[in-house]
Design a protein around this motif. Sequence first.
Motif, mmCIF file in Angstrom:
data_model
loop_
_atom_site.group_PDB
_atom_site.id
_atom_site.type_symbol
_atom_site.label_atom_id
_atom_site.label_comp_id
_atom_site.label_asym_id
_atom_site.label_seq_id
_atom_site.Cartn_x
_atom_site.Cartn_y
_atom_site.Cartn_z
ATOM 1 N N GLY A 60 0.806 -1.207 0.000
ATOM 2 C CA GLY A 60 0.000 0.000 0.000
ATOM 3 C C GLY A 60 0.838 1.256 0.000
ATOM 4 O O GLY A 60 2.058 1.222 0.003
ATOM 5 N N ARG A 61 0.136 2.371 0.034
ATOM 6 C CA ARG A 61 0.754 3.686 -0.036
ATOM 7 C C ARG A 61 1.060 4.189 1.372
ATOM 8 O O ARG A 61 0.229 4.085 2.273
ATOM 9 C CB ARG A 61 -0.237 4.599 -0.738
ATOM 10 N N LYS A 62 2.262 4.720 1.566
ATOM 11 C CA LYS A 62 2.655 5.286 2.860
ATOM 12 C C LYS A 62 3.293 6.648 2.637
ATOM 13 O O LYS A 62 4.005 6.866 1.667
ATOM 14 C CB LYS A 62 3.676 4.397 3.575
ATOM 15 N N ASN A 63 3.046 7.569 3.569
ATOM 16 C CA ASN A 63 3.681 8.874 3.538
ATOM 17 C C ASN A 63 5.147 8.696 3.930
ATOM 18 O O ASN A 63 5.452 7.982 4.893
ATOM 19 C CB ASN A 63 2.967 9.791 4.538
ATOM 20 N N ILE A 64 6.059 9.344 3.220
ATOM 21 C CA ILE A 64 7.481 9.165 3.513
ATOM 22 C C ILE A 64 7.859 9.729 4.879
ATOM 23 O O ILE A 64 8.861 9.321 5.457
ATOM 24 C CB ILE A 64 8.384 9.767 2.411
ATOM 25 N N LEU A 65 7.049 10.641 5.425
ATOM 26 C CA LEU A 65 7.318 11.173 6.761
ATOM 27 C C LEU A 65 7.024 10.141 7.855
ATOM 28 O O LEU A 65 7.467 10.289 8.981
ATOM 29 C CB LEU A 65 6.499 12.442 7.011
#
Length: 92
Positions: A44-49
């Motif tokens: 899935g998609r994750k925020n790089i922060l």
Amino acid sequence: MRPGRICVIARGRDKGKKCIVVGSVDDTSVLVTGPKELNGVKRGRKNILHLMPLAENVRIRVNSKDETVLAALEKSGLKEFMREIMRFEDAG
């Protein structure tokens, strides 16, 4: 972050689990996988922060399938390393 970088998830339901960057979505998000069969992290998609990159790296192509990622982990000897969960202390 480039594909193949191993990261620790710092926030969310998978906090403390390790994942592998599979591809880039946009400037602030990347596509990651556990793979799910190995440590429970769904693709899935994750925020790089929300990710902490580690020094370890695996050789994979962009948007590789979970089976390919799992084979690359076995080849590099990092399969057991990916199962380990890191603990985080809550800040004050």
